[in-house]
Enzyme design. Structure first.
Site: not given
Ligand code: PAF
Length: 294
Positions: A25-26, A29, A53, A139, A142, A145, A178-179
């Protein structure tokens, strides 16, 4: 704070807010958690590095993990419960049911990471089903997503309101991820080229530019100065359905993805033609302390 390793252990009456994460977490988050901390309660954070994923050859094994640091942060942030399910619980042996959102997942990240969104939507559907949140927080970094999760919720009629929260950036503009702990000092300037190019796009948009081709060219020309960056894509896509567009007449995001020193990074800015403004994210005033990773 309740810490449970199985969805059956959750002691809440359901409802409340869910922040799904993969841990490490950063401050990005933290921004999701702080938005979610407003009502409704309980506030549940899930931490699960979701194997489905990640594609073959991607960084599932190497993805940063820091359970102790994450729990300390979540306690400090006043989270009610943390869900840390096992891979076996989420994917019982022989599991053969997946949730797949079509069309929205064809382009951008979906084109570069086949199967990625199928993994995301499967785990998010399972989390929604077990936690039954009223609200869930994701977030805007993404952006595709977010569009895909909104489609999942609409199509399967999950009674959850999905909130998208602005990207958090380091003081120099690098989007938090996180990367980022894997970016060494020599690659840092190259990594920064992503956000630098997007800020130029935001400037051009706010000065009146509405053609996708011109905005993409601004990004490409700016990125061309960074020889260490392998660019995957530069696209302008509608926020609602992640479809690429030629002209901007509804909210879009300009997305860029590339690899720096073996680390894959994505970033975007959102452009809203109804206000003529760009969401560039929020910048930290001091370099962030990463809570996770090694
Ligand atoms: O964005 C993420 O960290 C991931 O894709 C999620 C939404 C937690 C699903 O694993």
């Amino acid at each position: 704070m309740q810490v449970v390793h199985s969805t059956t252990g959750l002691e809440n009456d359901f409802g409340g807010a869910l922040v799904p994460t993969m841990g490490a977490l950063h401050k990005g988050h933290e921004a999701l958690i702080r938005s979610a901390r407003q009502l409704p309660r309980p506030l549940i954070v899930s931490i699960f590095v979701n194997p489905t994923q990640f594609g073959p050859g991607e960084d599932y094994e190497r993805y940063p993990r820091d359970e102790e640091g994450d729990l300390a942060l979540l306690r400090e942030e006043g989270v009610d419960a943390v869900l840390l399910p096992s891979v076996e619980e989420i994917y019982p042996e022989g599991a053969s049911t997946f949730v797949d959102v079509e069309r929205l997942t064809d382009g951008l990240e979906g084109a570069h990471r086949p199967g990625h969104f199928r993994g995301v939507t499967t785990v998010v559907a399972k989390l929604f089903y077990s936690v039954q949140p009223q609200r869930a927080y994701f977030g805007r970094k993404d952006a595709q997503q977010l569009a895909v999760v909104r489609a999942l919720v609409a199509d399967l009629a999950f009674p959850v309101s999905v909130r998208g929260i602005s990207t958090v950036r380091e003081a120099d503009g690098l989007a938090l991820s996180s990367r980022n702990v894997k970016i060494d000092e020599t690659n840092r300037a190259t990594a920064l080229s992503l956000s630098t190019s997007l800020m130029l796009v935001a400037d051009a948009f706010e000065a009146g530019e509405r053609k996708s081709r011109v905005l993409r060219d601004i990004v490409r020309q700016s990125l061309a100065l960074s020889q260490q960056l392998a660019v995957d894509h530069v696209e302008v896509a509608r926020s609602a359905d992640a479809r690429t567009v030629d002209a901007i007449d509804a909210e879009v995001f300009v997305a860029v993805a590339g690899t720096v020193g073996g680390v894959r990074l994505i970033d975007n800015v959102t452009l809203d033609p109804s206000t003529g403004t760009a969401d560039r994210g929020t910048r930290l005033t001091r370099p962030s302390i990463l809570y996770g990773g090694s």
